[in-house]
Write a protein that holds these residues in place. Structure first.
Motif, PDB file in Angstrom:
ATOM      1  N   UNK A  26       2.713  27.172   0.715  1.00  0.00           N
ATOM      2  CA  UNK A  26       1.308  27.571   0.603  1.00  0.00           C
ATOM      3  C   UNK A  26       0.403  26.776   1.552  1.00  0.00           C
ATOM      4  N   UNK A  27       0.913  26.530   2.753  1.00  0.00           N
ATOM      5  CA  UNK A  27       0.134  25.945   3.832  1.00  0.00           C
ATOM      6  C   UNK A  27      -1.085  26.829   4.102  1.00  0.00           C
ATOM      7  N   UNK A  28      -2.280  26.228   4.037  1.00  0.00           N
ATOM      8  CA  UNK A  28      -3.510  26.977   4.236  1.00  0.00           C
ATOM      9  C   UNK A  28      -4.254  27.289   2.954  1.00  0.00           C
ATOM     10  N   UNK A  29      -3.719  26.840   1.807  1.00  0.00           N
ATOM     11  CA  UNK A  29      -4.433  27.022   0.534  1.00  0.00           C
ATOM     12  C   UNK A  29      -5.817  26.380   0.603  1.00  0.00           C
ATOM     13  N   UNK A  30      -5.927  25.258   1.312  1.00  0.00           N
ATOM     14  CA  UNK A  30      -7.216  24.589   1.504  1.00  0.00           C
ATOM     15  C   UNK A  30      -7.320  24.151   2.954  1.00  0.00           C
ATOM     16  N   UNK A  31      -8.516  24.236   3.503  1.00  0.00           N
ATOM     17  CA  UNK A  31      -8.748  23.819   4.888  1.00  0.00           C
ATOM     18  C   UNK A  31     -10.109  23.151   5.002  1.00  0.00           C
ATOM     19  N   UNK A  41      -4.169  21.859   3.674  1.00  0.00           N
ATOM     20  CA  UNK A  41      -3.358  21.540   2.506  1.00  0.00           C
ATOM     21  C   UNK A  41      -2.187  22.490   2.333  1.00  0.00           C
ATOM     22  N   UNK A  42      -1.073  21.946   1.855  1.00  0.00           N
ATOM     23  CA  UNK A  42       0.125  22.725   1.520  1.00  0.00           C
ATOM     24  C   UNK A  42       0.613  22.232   0.166  1.00  0.00           C
ATOM     25  N   UNK A  43      -0.079  22.673  -0.888  1.00  0.00           N
ATOM     26  CA  UNK A  43       0.151  22.086  -2.207  1.00  0.00           C
ATOM     27  C   UNK A  43       1.512  22.427  -2.798  1.00  0.00           C
ATOM     28  N   UNK A  44       2.218  23.403  -2.225  1.00  0.00           N
ATOM     29  CA  UNK A  44       3.535  23.760  -2.721  1.00  0.00           C
ATOM     30  C   UNK A  44       4.676  23.106  -1.963  1.00  0.00           C
ATOM     31  N   UNK A  45       4.351  22.228  -1.018  1.00  0.00           N
ATOM     32  CA  UNK A  45       5.393  21.557  -0.250  1.00  0.00           C
ATOM     33  C   UNK A  45       6.258  20.702  -1.179  1.00  0.00           C
ATOM     34  N   UNK A  46       7.553  20.682  -0.904  1.00  0.00           N
ATOM     35  CA  UNK A  46       8.505  19.941  -1.737  1.00  0.00           C
ATOM     36  C   UNK A  46       8.945  18.656  -1.051  1.00  0.00           C
ATOM     37  N   UNK A  47       8.019  17.971  -0.430  1.00  0.00           N
ATOM     38  CA  UNK A  47       8.350  16.799   0.380  1.00  0.00           C
ATOM     39  C   UNK A  47       9.103  15.728  -0.408  1.00  0.00           C
ATOM     40  N   UNK A  48       8.656  15.425  -1.621  1.00  0.00           N
ATOM     41  CA  UNK A  48       9.330  14.432  -2.459  1.00  0.00           C
ATOM     42  C   UNK A  48      10.203  15.100  -3.522  1.00  0.00           C
ATOM     43  N   UNK A  49       9.640  16.086  -4.192  1.00  0.00           N
ATOM     44  CA  UNK A  49      10.369  16.964  -5.095  1.00  0.00           C
ATOM     45  C   UNK A  49       9.502  18.210  -5.253  1.00  0.00           C
ATOM     46  N   UNK A  53       3.424  18.532  -2.879  1.00  0.00           N
ATOM     47  CA  UNK A  53       2.312  18.861  -1.999  1.00  0.00           C
ATOM     48  C   UNK A  53       2.160  17.896  -0.840  1.00  0.00           C
ATOM     49  N   UNK A  54       1.516  18.382   0.202  1.00  0.00           N
ATOM     50  CA  UNK A  54       1.242  17.559   1.380  1.00  0.00           C
ATOM     51  C   UNK A  54       0.028  18.116   2.119  1.00  0.00           C
ATOM     52  N   UNK A  55      -0.445  17.337   3.082  1.00  0.00           N
ATOM     53  CA  UNK A  55      -1.602  17.717   3.894  1.00  0.00           C
ATOM     54  C   UNK A  55      -1.294  17.400   5.353  1.00  0.00           C
ATOM     55  N   UNK A  56      -1.656  18.318   6.237  1.00  0.00           N
ATOM     56  CA  UNK A  56      -1.401  18.159   7.663  1.00  0.00           C
ATOM     57  C   UNK A  56      -2.711  17.962   8.416  1.00  0.00           C
ATOM     58  N   UNK A  57      -2.683  17.047   9.366  1.00  0.00           N
ATOM     59  CA  UNK A  57      -3.832  16.769  10.220  1.00  0.00           C
ATOM     60  C   UNK A  57      -3.540  17.292  11.621  1.00  0.00           C
ATOM     61  N   UNK A  58      -4.477  18.072  12.163  1.00  0.00           N
ATOM     62  CA  UNK A  58      -4.373  18.590  13.531  1.00  0.00           C
ATOM     63  C   UNK A  58      -5.558  18.093  14.355  1.00  0.00           C
ATOM     64  N   UNK A  59      -5.283  17.786  15.607  1.00  0.00           N
ATOM     65  CA  UNK A  59      -6.326  17.327  16.521  1.00  0.00           C
ATOM     66  C   UNK A  59      -6.364  18.233  17.747  1.00  0.00           C
ATOM     67  N   UNK A  60      -7.572  18.446  18.266  1.00  0.00           N
ATOM     68  CA  UNK A  60      -7.757  19.288  19.458  1.00  0.00           C
ATOM     69  C   UNK A  60      -8.033  18.426  20.674  1.00  0.00           C
ATOM     70  N   UNK A  61      -7.324  18.714  21.743  1.00  0.00           N
ATOM     71  CA  UNK A  61      -7.528  18.031  23.014  1.00  0.00           C
ATOM     72  C   UNK A  61      -7.498  19.063  24.122  1.00  0.00           C
ATOM     73  N   UNK A  62      -8.618  19.199  24.841  1.00  0.00           N
ATOM     74  CA  UNK A  62      -8.723  20.185  25.919  1.00  0.00           C
ATOM     75  C   UNK A  62      -8.381  21.591  25.439  1.00  0.00           C
TER      76      UNK A  62
END
Length: 219
Positions: A26-31, A41-49, A53-62
């Protein structure tokens, strides 16, 4: 998806996906976005179990967006749903995990230093209780964070409440608990929140002022 405006015309700049994305993340549930940084946000990610959930940070360059970091809670557990809500302002991100600690919920604060994000604080309600879902909605402006608990029973079952936290010398403390002046059962005050400076707007989408579940917002 990221869109940019040029001469009043919006065009798609990028489509973002997680580098380790998987079924039911569910990547994109929150932005949330601020300047050249996007938080997803990806609250359904199974990173630990399952569903930690997890959250991804993106940066823009040029004009190019790239994944900068993946955030997970320091005390992650199954079904916390970390990343159910996200909000960024400058070098601070607030992340809701509304199923943490027996569905009482929590929110995590991360700060960026020299391009690296690290956990600064974990916020919980001073009077938090089971099934309040504290952290389902969050918002931040400067040194003030707003965390919703829409199933709090302050004015009756699921009437809802919102907590305000302030940061002083990198320490966060609860400043206020907000409830609707006319709050009642099942209003879900805190179903949405947004802060800018010294003003907060709070949604109560099941309020009945204009008929059953017509909804309202409080300033």
């Amino acid at each position: 998806y990221v869109y940019v405006r040029n001469n009043d015309v919006w065009s798609e700049q990028a489509k973002l996906t997680a580098s380790d994305g998987a079924v039911a993340d569910f990547f994109g549930e929150s932005v949330s976005i601020d300047g050249n940084t996007i938080v997803i946000g990806a609250h359904g990610d199974d990173n630990n179990c399952i569903n930690t959930g997890s959250v991804y940070i993106y940066a823009r360059n040029n004009g190019v967006w790239s994944e900068q970091q993946k955030l997970t809670a320091s005390d992650a557990n199954c079904n916390d749903l970390f990343g159910m809500s996200v909000s960024i302002d400058g070098d601070t991100v607030v992340i809701g995990a509304d199923r943490d600690d027996g569905n009482s919920g929590s929110a995590y604060v991360y700060v960026r230093s020299n391009g690296i994000w690290s956990e600064q604080a974990k916020l919980t309600a001073s009077d938090g209780a089971w099934q309040e879902f504290f952290g389902k909605e969050v918002s931040i402006s400067g040194d003030t964070a707003v965390i919703a608990a829409q199933y709090d029973d302050a004015n009756g079952d699921n009437s809802g409440s919102v907590y305000v936290y302030v940061r002083n010398n990198d320490v966060w403390s609860e400043q206020a608990k907000l409830t609707a002046s006319d709050g009642t059962v099942e209003d879900n005050f805190g179903s949405s929140v947004s802060i800018d400076g010294n003003t907060i707007v709070i949604g109560a989408h099941y309020d009945d002022d204009n008929g059953s579940n017509s909804g309202s917002a409080y300033v």
